[in-house]
Scaffold this motif. Structure first.
Motif, PDB file in Angstrom:
ATOM      1  N   THR A   1       0.830  -1.201   0.000  1.00  0.00           N
ATOM      2  CA  THR A   1       0.000   0.000   0.000  1.00  0.00           C
ATOM      3  C   THR A   1       0.867   1.253   0.000  1.00  0.00           C
ATOM      4  O   THR A   1       0.593   2.206  -0.736  1.00  0.00           O
ATOM      5  CB  THR A   1      -0.930  -0.002   1.220  1.00  0.00           C
TER       6      THR A   1
ATOM      7  N   GLN B   1      -9.216   0.334  -1.205  1.00  0.00           N
ATOM      8  CA  GLN B   1      -9.540  -0.962  -0.610  1.00  0.00           C
ATOM      9  C   GLN B   1     -10.956  -0.996  -0.042  1.00  0.00           C
ATOM     10  O   GLN B   1     -11.678  -1.953  -0.206  1.00  0.00           O
ATOM     11  CB  GLN B   1      -8.520  -1.297   0.478  1.00  0.00           C
TER      12      GLN B   1
ATOM     13  N   ASP C   1      -5.879  -0.974  -4.861  1.00  0.00           N
ATOM     14  CA  ASP C   1      -5.367  -1.513  -3.600  1.00  0.00           C
ATOM     15  C   ASP C   1      -6.321  -2.572  -3.065  1.00  0.00           C
ATOM     16  O   ASP C   1      -7.361  -2.243  -2.505  1.00  0.00           O
ATOM     17  CB  ASP C   1      -5.182  -0.389  -2.580  1.00  0.00           C
ATOM     18  N   GLU C   2      -5.966  -3.806  -3.219  1.00  0.00           N
ATOM     19  CA  GLU C   2      -6.786  -4.944  -2.778  1.00  0.00           C
ATOM     20  C   GLU C   2      -8.264  -4.711  -3.053  1.00  0.00           C
ATOM     21  O   GLU C   2      -9.086  -4.794  -2.143  1.00  0.00           O
ATOM     22  CB  GLU C   2      -6.573  -5.201  -1.276  1.00  0.00           C
TER      23      GLU C   2
HETATM   24 MG   LIG Z   1      -2.338  -2.643   2.240  1.00  0.00          MG
END
Ligand SMILES: [Mg+2]
Ligand SMILES: Nc1ncnc2c1ncn2[C@@H]1O[C@H](COP(=O)(O)OP(=O)(O)O)[C@@H](O)[C@H]1O
Lengths: 346, 281
Positions: A43, A82, A158-159
């Motif tokens: 991240t 995320q 991000d994810e």
């Molecule tokens: Mg992360």
């Protein structure tokens, strides 16, 4: 053209070094996955590329332009967060159009682009709703549509799928890959899920403790891990390791067996993937500890010379706890690692 | 005890207390307002509204609220945003900024009186600087503007912090990710404030504004200290009916009028800042 170059990037939070000397080039329109365990700095690296975090050292170049002094909006990027970060006070339409409104595009252009990307993400029915009225999967789609609507050079994720349930995740994986391939953007995708990484990436950068250990195609990372960490991290179950002592002339003693290997005189680690083992007349003697039938295969956990050792075998075999198997490693799949450096040895 | 009954039993003492000391007196006041001794009547209301000082005190109250509340809102928003950006020492700054909250409104009025009166700080300073050659009586009928300004200043100084604490708490509840998303998608700091902070702050803004506006219609001690009879407001008129003219019927009618205005503005604020269903954080 939006090639991304990360040059000698390091990041310290106080005395904690989150990233060490990262060097990475991502080709135009490439789908790059940053893969690593939680806390390894994925991240942080993504946020440095986005401009939400400043690197302590190093440079970031996007499309031949040095961008690390520019604010996020001037970097030609869009991002999927995320937790989606879909604005709760705006409708789906205004969420997708948020960036376009900030660019002061005319209303009909905003409408055209919002409707097009909403169509791509199959959320054209939801344009009038608020995020409180959406499911997790739908919010996810809104977040992706909002990024795509910007028609960015680079899309950072991000994810993005980590909050979805397993089935939805698999569905979105394929869909996202398709949509991004269509859009001709360069993509950087952060995940800790190796299946996601393997299935989506053009190239995977495996990260560990703030460093990039290996950046290569999924099959390369899988077949030829550059370091023991990669070998132990990728693959489910991961690679097996056994200590090997040199027996001269490129021969190695592994658990009492003599195997061919590199010509070296210092001890190495022998490594083999569980699916590259076959029961045979000669091979490693393995005492079966646990047998797990997985339908298509049989996952057998054994002990070889006191070390934990797993094999994925044909489900037709009858194997019972306590049996002793003789497992022959497929010669061209055997890998060797230097225990000093943990790096692969050719 | 039965789990269904328990919550009601637990709130019973508070409810009883409120009924006894709030609802009951309220009913008494309402009864007083609507009667003059022989049955239901609107005479009290006719009397207070018809009195020559009513329009001027209503106007003063509204003007004061209109001058003070927007300034306080802007100040409180600015201060809350600044406090929220602070990494360190945030609590200390908040404590200092909320000190005026701990001071009674009469004391606040007296502090500002000490600044503005004929022998006050302002006059000493001005004559020290040679701007005036002898002390000016700022708080006199000759300077209605200064009287208004002094009252407004004292009110702003005294009661901005009540909005501040509510807004600080509200801003703290907005997830950081929204700001980052807005930044990535090209929103300038000002746009992030108007497009993210303000709309997501609506519930807190409602609370802060309702509280503050109600307090503004009840303004009394500060006005009394600084303006005396020069600046009549609704509350000071109510006081005059009750304690100078000993007409508790009229005082009760005034109290109900203030209540009605407060309720009216509360409804307007709630309506104007309502959050659509499904649009909450
Ligand atoms: Mg992360
Ligand atoms: N703002 C910050 N301040 C201090 N430490 C941080 C900050 N952000 C991240 N870290 C630390 O840096 C490391 C990497 O974090 P992160 O990049 O979020 O990892 P990942 O995304 O791979 O899980 C973690 O150990 C985390 O605690």
């Amino acid at each position: 053209m939006a090639e991304i170059q990360i040059k000698n990037v390091a990041k310290r939070f106080g005395s904690y070094q989150a990233l060490h000397d990262i060097n990475l080039t991502i080709q135009d329109q490439e789908f790059m996955v940053l893969l690593g365990a939680s806390g390894c700095g994925k991240t942080t690296l993504l946020r440095i590329i986005a401009g939400l975090e400043t690197a302590t050292e190093g440079e970031v170049w996007i499309g031949g332009r040095r961008v690390d002094h520019l604010p996020p909006k001037d970097r030609g990027i869009a991002m999927v967060f995320q937790n989606y970060a879909v604005f709760p006070h705006l409708t789906v339409f205004e969420n997708i159009g948020f960036g376009l409104r900030m660019q002061k595009l005319p209303n009909d252009e905003v409408k055209r682009r919002v409707e097009r990307t909403a169509g791509l993400m199959h959320i054209d029915q939801l344009l009038g709703r608020y995020s409180g009225e959406l499911s997790g999967g739908q919010r996810q789609r809104v977040a992706v549509a909002r990024a795509l609507a910007m028609e960015p050079d680079v899309i950072l994720m991000d994810e993005p799928l980590s909050n979805l349930d397993a089935l939805l995740r698999m569905e979105m994986r394929a869909e996202l890959k398709g949509v991004l391939a269509e859009s001709n953007t360069t993509a950087i995708y952060v995940t800790h899920d190796q299946v996601e990484a393997m299935s989506m990436a053009d190239r995977i950068s495996v990260m560990h403790q703030g460093k990039i250990v290996q950046a290569a195609s999924p099959i390369e990372v899988y077949r030829n891990p550059a370091a023991e960490f990669v070998a132990g991290f990728i693959g489910n179950p991961p690679m097996n390791f056994l200590p090997a002592t040199p027996a001269g002339d490129g021969k190695w003693t592994v658990a009492g067996q003599i195997l061919d290997g590199p010509s070296r005189t210092t001890p190495l680690h022998f490594a083999i993937r569980p699916e590259d083992l076959r029961p045979a007349d000669t091979g490693l003697a393995a005492t079966v500890k646990v047998v797990e039938p997985l339908g298509a295969h049989l996952l057998v956990t054994c002990s070889v010379d006191g070390a934990l050792f797993r094999a994925v075998l044909d489900s037709d075999l009858t194997v019972r706890r306590g049996d002793t198997l003789t497992l022959a490693p497929q010669p061209d799949r055997v890998r060797w690692f230097d225990p000093e450096t943990t790096l692969a040895v050719a | 005890m039965n789990a269904r009954v328990l919550p009601y039993v637990l709130i019973l003492p508070v409810t009883a207390f409120l009924c006894l000391f709030f609802l009951y007196p309220f009913v008494l006041v309402a009864k007083q307002a609507f009667s003059t001794g022989d049955g239901f009547t609107l005479d009290n209301f006719r009397q207070v509204v018809g009195y020559w000082k009513f329009p001027i005190s209503l106007q003063n109250t509204l003007l004061l609220a209109a001058a003070v509340v927007p300034v306080q809102l802007a100040l409180a928003l600015l201060m809350a945003t600044m406090v929220n950006k602070m990494q360190r020492g945030r609590d200390l700054v908040l404590y200092v900024w909320t000190i005026p909250l701990g001071i009674s409104d009469l004391a606040a009025g007296i502090i500002w009186l000490a600044i503005f009166e004929q022998s006050g700080f302002l006059n000493s300073m001005l004559s020290g600087l040679g701007v005036v050659d002898r002390p000016v009586n700022f708080l006199s009928y000759q300077h209605p503007g200064v009287v208004f300004l002094a009252i407004a200043l004292a009110e702003i100084w005294r009661a901005t912090a009540i909005m501040l604490v509510i807004l600080v708490a509200g801003i703290g509840l907005i997830p950081k990710e929204y700001y980052e998303a807005a930044e990535v998608f090209g929103a300038s700091p000002w746009k992030r404030f108007t497009r993210i902070t303000l709309p997501l702050l609506r519930p807190s803004l409602q609370t802060a504004l309702v509280l503050r506006v109600i307090l503004a219609f009840e303004v009394f001690a500060v006005v009394l200290a600084l303006g005396g009879t020069l600046f009549p407001v609704l509350m000071s008129e109510t006081y005059a009916y009750q304690f100078d003219l000993l007409d508790s019927g009229a005082a009760a009618a005034m109290a109900l009028i203030i209540l009605a205005i407060s309720i009216g503005f509360t409804l307007i604020i709630l309506r104007a800042l309502r959050v659509p269903k499904g649009a909450t954080i």
